[in-house]
Write a protein that holds these residues in place. Structure first.
Motif, short mmCIF file in Angstrom:
data_model
loop_
_atom_site.label_atom_id
_atom_site.label_comp_id
_atom_site.label_asym_id
_atom_site.label_seq_id
_atom_site.Cartn_x
_atom_site.Cartn_y
_atom_site.Cartn_z
N THR A 138 29.90 38.51 46.70
CA THR A 138 28.64 39.18 46.36
C THR A 138 27.69 38.33 45.53
O THR A 138 26.49 38.58 45.53
CB THR A 138 28.91 40.51 45.62
OG1 THR A 138 29.65 40.23 44.44
CG2 THR A 138 29.67 41.49 46.50
N GLU B 133 34.21 45.02 41.32
CA GLU B 133 33.60 43.69 41.24
C GLU B 133 34.48 42.82 40.36
O GLU B 133 34.83 43.21 39.24
CB GLU B 133 32.20 43.78 40.62
CG GLU B 133 31.20 44.49 41.51
CD GLU B 133 30.54 43.57 42.52
OE1 GLU B 133 30.22 42.42 42.17
OE2 GLU B 133 30.36 44.01 43.66
N VAL B 134 34.87 41.67 40.88
CA VAL B 134 35.73 40.75 40.14
C VAL B 134 35.04 39.40 40.06
O VAL B 134 34.67 38.84 41.10
CB VAL B 134 37.10 40.59 40.84
CG1 VAL B 134 38.00 39.63 40.09
CG2 VAL B 134 37.77 41.94 41.03
N SER B 135 34.83 38.88 38.84
CA SER B 135 34.26 37.55 38.67
C SER B 135 35.39 36.56 38.47
O SER B 135 36.31 36.80 37.69
CB SER B 135 33.33 37.52 37.46
OG SER B 135 32.17 38.27 37.73
N THR C 263 31.62 36.03 42.37
CA THR C 263 31.95 37.45 42.22
C THR C 263 32.26 38.00 43.59
O THR C 263 31.52 37.76 44.55
CB THR C 263 30.77 38.22 41.59
OG1 THR C 263 30.43 37.61 40.34
CG2 THR C 263 31.13 39.68 41.35
N LYS D 182 30.96 30.44 38.42
CA LYS D 182 31.86 31.49 38.92
C LYS D 182 31.33 32.13 40.20
O LYS D 182 30.17 31.98 40.55
CB LYS D 182 32.08 32.56 37.85
CG LYS D 182 30.88 33.43 37.57
CD LYS D 182 31.19 34.45 36.49
CE LYS D 182 30.05 35.37 36.17
NZ LYS D 182 28.77 34.80 35.85
#
Length: 155
Positions: free
Chosen positions: A113, A137-139, A121, A119
């Motif tokens: 995304t 949502e994971v960063s 996401t 990083k």
């Protein structure tokens, strides 16, 4: 990186000034004589761009006599099973599903995304037994990634 790989990288970058939508992903000189150049682009790297780079690099290598042993020059775009390597490749694949391997050995899968300098996401589907899957949502910092591949869906 070997001296040959450095020189080839310089030659490719020279040619790519004429093809701003295309960028260099990798250069590898294998011991069997295969010289592999991988190109990508914001909208893919077409055969015309690959041919232009191949002709330019091949001509310059012969003119300079850079490689004194027989070699095979191959210029192509990365295959679907080739992991993403550059930030620009990540950006071009926003909205696609990716599988990532982390430095701790774990794996995650989700829709890419967002991408920034340090990083990525992803929107990961979290499945809880007896409940509907939720999206989280994971960063993930780049320094925790060991590999990222785009997954192809035939649905």
């Amino acid at each position: 990186m070997t001296n040959i790989e450095k020189r080839v990288t310089e030659l490719v970058e020279e040619k790519l000034t004429e093809l701003p939508e295309v960028f260099l992903v990798d250069v590898k000189m294998h011991s069997n004589g295969d010289l592999i150049i991988l190109l990508d682009g914001d909208h893919g790297a077409g055969i015309d761009a690959c041919a232009q780079v191949s002709r330019y690099v091949g001509f310059k290598l012969e003119e300079e006599n850079t490689i004194d042993t027989p070699y095979n020059l191959e210029v192509s775009s990365p295959g679907i099973d080739t992991p993403l390597k550059l930030n620009r490749q990540y950006v071009k694949n926003i909205g696609r599903t990716v599988a990532v391997k982390l430095t701790d050995g774990s794996k995650k899968e989700g829709k890419l995304t967002a991408v920034d300098a340090d990083k990525i996401t992803i929107a990961e589907q979290i499945k809880v037994k007896g409940k509907k899957a939720e999206t989280a949502e994971v960063s993930i910092p780049f320094d925790q990634l060991t590999e990222t591949k785009v997954l192809i869906s035939f649905k």
